[in-house]
Design a protein around this motif. Structure first.
Motif, PDB file in Angstrom:
ATOM      1  N   SER A 181       0.823  -1.200   0.000  1.00 13.75           N
ATOM      2  CA  SER A 181       0.000   0.000   0.000  1.00 13.75           C
ATOM      3  C   SER A 181       0.864   1.260   0.000  1.00 13.75           C
ATOM      4  N   TYR A 182       0.310   2.279  -0.580  1.00 10.77           N
ATOM      5  CA  TYR A 182       0.945   3.605  -0.601  1.00 10.77           C
ATOM      6  C   TYR A 182       0.395   4.394   0.581  1.00 10.77           C
ATOM      7  N   ASP A 183       1.296   5.050   1.325  1.00 17.25           N
ATOM      8  CA  ASP A 183       0.878   5.830   2.488  1.00 17.25           C
ATOM      9  C   ASP A 183       0.519   7.241   2.017  1.00 17.25           C
ATOM     10  N   ASP A 228       5.832  13.321   0.643  1.00 15.51           N
ATOM     11  CA  ASP A 228       7.104  12.682   0.255  1.00 15.51           C
ATOM     12  C   ASP A 228       7.087  12.093  -1.149  1.00 15.51           C
ATOM     13  N   CYS A 229       5.922  11.982  -1.791  1.00 15.15           N
ATOM     14  CA  CYS A 229       5.898  11.400  -3.142  1.00 15.15           C
ATOM     15  C   CYS A 229       6.342  12.441  -4.151  1.00 15.15           C
ATOM     16  N   ILE A 230       7.408  12.140  -4.867  1.00 13.71           N
ATOM     17  CA  ILE A 230       7.936  13.118  -5.831  1.00 13.71           C
ATOM     18  C   ILE A 230       7.293  12.936  -7.213  1.00 13.71           C
ATOM     19  N   ASP A 231       6.283  12.071  -7.285  1.00 16.45           N
ATOM     20  CA  ASP A 231       5.508  11.866  -8.515  1.00 16.45           C
ATOM     21  C   ASP A 231       6.406  11.440  -9.697  1.00 16.45           C
ATOM     22  N   CYS A 232       7.356  10.544  -9.386  1.00 17.97           N
ATOM     23  CA  CYS A 232       8.330  10.147 -10.418  1.00 17.97           C
ATOM     24  C   CYS A 232       7.815   8.988 -11.274  1.00 17.97           C
ATOM     25  N   TYR A 233       6.756   8.341 -10.869  1.00 16.90           N
ATOM     26  CA  TYR A 233       6.148   7.211 -11.587  1.00 16.90           C
ATOM     27  C   TYR A 233       7.040   5.964 -11.638  1.00 16.90           C
ATOM     28  N   MET A 234       8.105   5.943 -10.834  1.00 26.90           N
ATOM     29  CA  MET A 234       8.963   4.745 -10.826  1.00 26.90           C
ATOM     30  C   MET A 234       8.159   3.523 -10.369  1.00 26.90           C
ATOM     31  N   CYS A 235       7.282   3.700  -9.386  1.00 32.70           N
ATOM     32  CA  CYS A 235       6.483   2.568  -8.881  1.00 32.70           C
ATOM     33  C   CYS A 235       5.565   2.027  -9.978  1.00 32.70           C
ATOM     34  N   VAL A 236       5.145   2.905 -10.872  1.00 31.13           N
ATOM     35  CA  VAL A 236       4.260   2.471 -11.957  1.00 31.13           C
ATOM     36  C   VAL A 236       5.082   1.784 -13.051  1.00 31.13           C
ATOM     37  N   ILE A 283      -0.013   1.993  -7.771  1.00 30.71           N
ATOM     38  CA  ILE A 283      -0.365   1.570  -6.410  1.00 30.71           C
ATOM     39  C   ILE A 283      -0.892   2.751  -5.596  1.00 30.71           C
ATOM     40  N   ARG A 284      -0.603   3.972  -6.041  1.00 30.64           N
ATOM     41  CA  ARG A 284      -1.063   5.144  -5.288  1.00 30.64           C
ATOM     42  C   ARG A 284      -2.574   5.342  -5.399  1.00 30.64           C
ATOM     43  N   ASP A 285      -3.185   4.614  -6.349  1.00 26.10           N
ATOM     44  CA  ASP A 285      -4.646   4.702  -6.480  1.00 26.10           C
ATOM     45  C   ASP A 285      -5.361   3.784  -5.494  1.00 26.10           C
ATOM     46  N   ALA A 292      11.177  -0.085  -5.882  1.00 19.87           N
ATOM     47  CA  ALA A 292      11.421   1.103  -6.715  1.00 19.87           C
ATOM     48  C   ALA A 292      11.292   2.371  -5.884  1.00 19.87           C
ATOM     49  N   CYS A 293      10.254   2.404  -5.047  1.00 17.37           N
ATOM     50  CA  CYS A 293      10.039   3.624  -4.261  1.00 17.37           C
ATOM     51  C   CYS A 293      11.118   3.778  -3.185  1.00 17.37           C
ATOM     52  N   ASP A 294      11.515   2.660  -2.581  1.00 16.41           N
ATOM     53  CA  ASP A 294      12.586   2.735  -1.574  1.00 16.41           C
ATOM     54  C   ASP A 294      13.858   3.322  -2.188  1.00 16.41           C
ATOM     55  N   GLU A 295      14.132   2.910  -3.433  1.00 17.79           N
ATOM     56  CA  GLU A 295      15.315   3.426  -4.128  1.00 17.79           C
ATOM     57  C   GLU A 295      15.204   4.952  -4.297  1.00 17.79           C
ATOM     58  N   VAL A 296      13.991   5.398  -4.644  1.00 14.20           N
ATOM     59  CA  VAL A 296      13.768   6.838  -4.824  1.00 14.20           C
ATOM     60  C   VAL A 296      13.917   7.554  -3.487  1.00 14.20           C
ATOM     61  N   MET A 297      13.328   6.964  -2.446  1.00 13.93           N
ATOM     62  CA  MET A 297      13.409   7.587  -1.115  1.00 13.93           C
ATOM     63  C   MET A 297      14.865   7.705  -0.665  1.00 13.93           C
ATOM     64  N   ASP A 298      15.655   6.640  -0.956  1.00 18.66           N
ATOM     65  CA  ASP A 298      17.081   6.686  -0.595  1.00 18.66           C
ATOM     66  C   ASP A 298      17.770   7.848  -1.310  1.00 18.66           C
ATOM     67  N   GLY A 317       9.709   3.291   2.874  1.00 21.35           N
ATOM     68  CA  GLY A 317       8.401   2.787   3.332  1.00 21.35           C
ATOM     69  C   GLY A 317       7.216   3.626   2.899  1.00 21.35           C
ATOM     70  N   LEU A 318       7.411   4.543   1.930  1.00 25.93           N
ATOM     71  CA  LEU A 318       6.241   5.295   1.423  1.00 25.93           C
ATOM     72  C   LEU A 318       5.266   4.313   0.762  1.00 25.93           C
ATOM     73  N   VAL A 319       5.832   3.321   0.057  1.00 25.14           N
ATOM     74  CA  VAL A 319       5.041   2.177  -0.397  1.00 25.14           C
ATOM     75  C   VAL A 319       5.578   0.990   0.402  1.00 25.14           C
ATOM     76  N   SER A 320       4.695   0.274   1.072  1.00 23.47           N
ATOM     77  CA  SER A 320       5.211  -0.790   1.958  1.00 23.47           C
ATOM     78  C   SER A 320       4.149  -1.863   2.178  1.00 23.47           C
TER      79      SER A 320
HETATM   80  S1  SF4 Z   1       8.031   5.682  -6.648  1.00 21.66           S
HETATM   81 FE1  SF4 Z   1       7.447   6.583  -4.697  1.00 21.66          FE
HETATM   82  S2  SF4 Z   1       7.901   8.720  -4.991  1.00 21.66           S
HETATM   83 FE2  SF4 Z   1       7.867   7.848  -7.028  1.00 21.66          FE
HETATM   84  S3  SF4 Z   1       5.750   8.123  -7.701  1.00 21.66           S
HETATM   85 FE3  SF4 Z   1       5.854   6.130  -6.749  1.00 21.66          FE
HETATM   86  S4  SF4 Z   1       5.216   6.520  -4.646  1.00 21.66           S
HETATM   87 FE4  SF4 Z   1       5.765   8.497  -5.505  1.00 21.66          FE
END
Ligand code: SF4
Ligand code: SF4
Length: 466
Positions: free
Chosen positions: A241-243, A266-274, A283-285, A300-306, A313-316
């Protein structure tokens, strides 16, 4: 509650779908790294090793696992099971079903994401795609490019490797039913119009189509398990889930920007998770039926957060209860019920395995003549005995009569049976002429091996008054 029957799952078609540009609706996944990817490679590698290994490795001189259709025997690591042992197979399958229920209830779709053959083979095919055609952007470019020599060569390499992998899968799969070495030799000798070869080609084609072309559509539209597993979910089931409370409002920013000052989460809207998602969802939907729980979006999101210097853990993995700020309960009554059922079935399997006889004997009385007298006036009854050596080793048995001292065999009988051999033979039992009375005597044929009783079969002896 939505119309899927689960409080958690949202039908994807009600959500706005992310459509990457210039991809003709095809899904081009991006490569990524991360701990869940490593777990998945480990689990998939182990399963692939088991799948290929158990059909190719020999165990005590026999193929480790072989369901021999000709002889209707199931060989498993030195043990042979016969059609009459199929109750054991049913128990194993019931245990597997309860295990799957329990795991799904605790950890959601981990089976789908990590170990389902459809997922495992699809990830392997995607890996081949990546090394032959490049990562996501290169593949999108290739998809939109004319057929140059280099493009055709790369595509041919991909399809060639896919076909080799599919053929290896087809041979290993059919090799579970026809000895795999014999099958491979037949194929090498171009015996391609036999039933076994045709099955190899069918499984090869299905693997190539499913893992290479159809991919996530199998999970979305064909898999029955994906449809009914949501009934096993509850508020405490782990889901990916996306927080939203932490991530929204979404927006791009520079690494050194303070998101609070910009009014961003914290979501930078990079679409890496997609872009890493094999089913192409966002998953943000919210959790959707199309999510197979592969955790690629977490990695993917953990990599972005790093990279951004934010906490992971934004997606976890989380639960609906945790998202509502409540503690997640792992041990709950339904889980105990599954575990209890599994323990009962395991105990039943243990008892049934322990009681399983390694030799089988059945007896039928000859119905053409009830009895006959020999020249000494003794009464003789004739039976047909069927004895099966159910082991994978040669065995010597001795046949005896038990439970009626008046009866004996007309000759002592020692039998040498090869592994899996069945003998079907007439046997004469004699009653001495001086026995009193008339009617029917009940007795047992017994098979002994080094004086230990192996099995017995009850029979009736018919005799007239002397
Ligand atoms: S990878 Fe993380 S930061 Fe990037 S769009 Fe998805 S949820 Fe947002
Ligand atoms: S949403 Fe995440 S977990 Fe679900 S299928 Fe896509 S990448 Fe896998």
């Amino acid at each position: 509650m939505n119309n899927t029957g689960s409080p958690l799952l949202i039908p994807t078609k009600t959500l706005p779908a992310f459509k990457p540009a210039n991809t003709d609706g095809k899904i081009f996944t991006r490569s990524f790294s991360g701990r869940f990817r490593n777990w998945r490679i480990g689990a998939a590698g182990l399963l692939a090793l088991l799948f290929f290994g158990t059909s190719w490795i020999n165990w005590n001189g026999h193929q480790a696992i072989l369901w021999d259709l000709d002889t209707r025997q199931f060989h498993v690591f030195g043990a042979t099971f016969w059609p009459q042992d199929f109750m054991l197979l049913s128990l194993v399958m019931i245990i597997g079903v309860f295990l799957l229920f329990a795991v799904t209830m605790v950890a959601g779709r981990v089976w789908c994401g990590y170990t389902c053959p459809q997922s495992v083979w699809t990830w392997a095919f995607m890996w081949v795609e990546n090394i032959t055609e490049g990562d996501r952007n290169q593949r999108i470019k290739l998809n939109n490019s004319p057929a140059t020599f280099s493009n055709v060569a790369r595509r041919s390499a991909k399809h060639g490797l896919w076909l080799v992998m599919s053929l290896a899968t087809g041979i290993a799969f059919v090799g579970y039913f026809i000895p795999v070495r014999e099958l491979t030799l037949n194929l090498l000798h171009l015996e391609w119009f036999t039933a076994s070869a045709i099955w190899v080609f069918i499984v090869t084609a299905l693997t190539y189509i499913n893992a290479g072309w159809v991919r996530e559509k199998v999970c979305l539209h064909m898999c029955p398990y994906a449809r009914f597993q949501s009934v096993m979910f509850d508020r405490d089931t782990l889901v990916i889930s996306y927080d939203a409370r932490r991530g929204d409002a979404r927006g791009s920013r520079k690494r050194d920007d303070d998101p609070k000052q910009l009014g961003l989460g914290d979501c930078i809207d990079c679409y890496m998770c997609v872009q890493v998602c094999p089913t192409g969802i966002d998953i943000r939907d919210g959790l959707q039926m199309d999510c197979i729980g592969c955790a690629a979006c977490i990695d993917a999101c953990d990599e972005v957060m790093d990279k951004m210097g934010y906490a992971r853990g934004l997606v976890s993995y989380t639960s609906e209860a945790a998202l509502a700020g409540e503690p997640t309960q792992i041990l709950r009554p339904r889980l105990w019920a599954y575990v209890t059922a599994m323990i009962i079935m395991l105990a039943a399997l243990w008892i049934a395995l322990d009681a399983r006889e390694l030799v089988d004997m059945s007896v039928v009385k000859d119905r053409t003549v009830l009895y006959r007298k020999n020249s000494d006036g003794d009464i003789i009854n004739v039976y047909r005995l069927k004895i099966t050596n159910k082991t994978q080793t040669p065995a010597r048995y001795e046949l005896r009569i038990d439970n009626d001292a008046r009866l004996s065999l007309t000759r002592s009988l020692a039998l040498d049976l090869k592994p899996g051999e069945i003998v079907d033979m007439p046997i004469s039992v004699v009653m001495k002429g001086n026995s009193a009375g008339s009617g029917m005597a009940h007795f047992d044929f017994v098979l002994v091996d080094s004086n230990s009783l192996l099995t017995r079969a009850t029979a009736n002896f018919i005799y007239p008054a002397f």
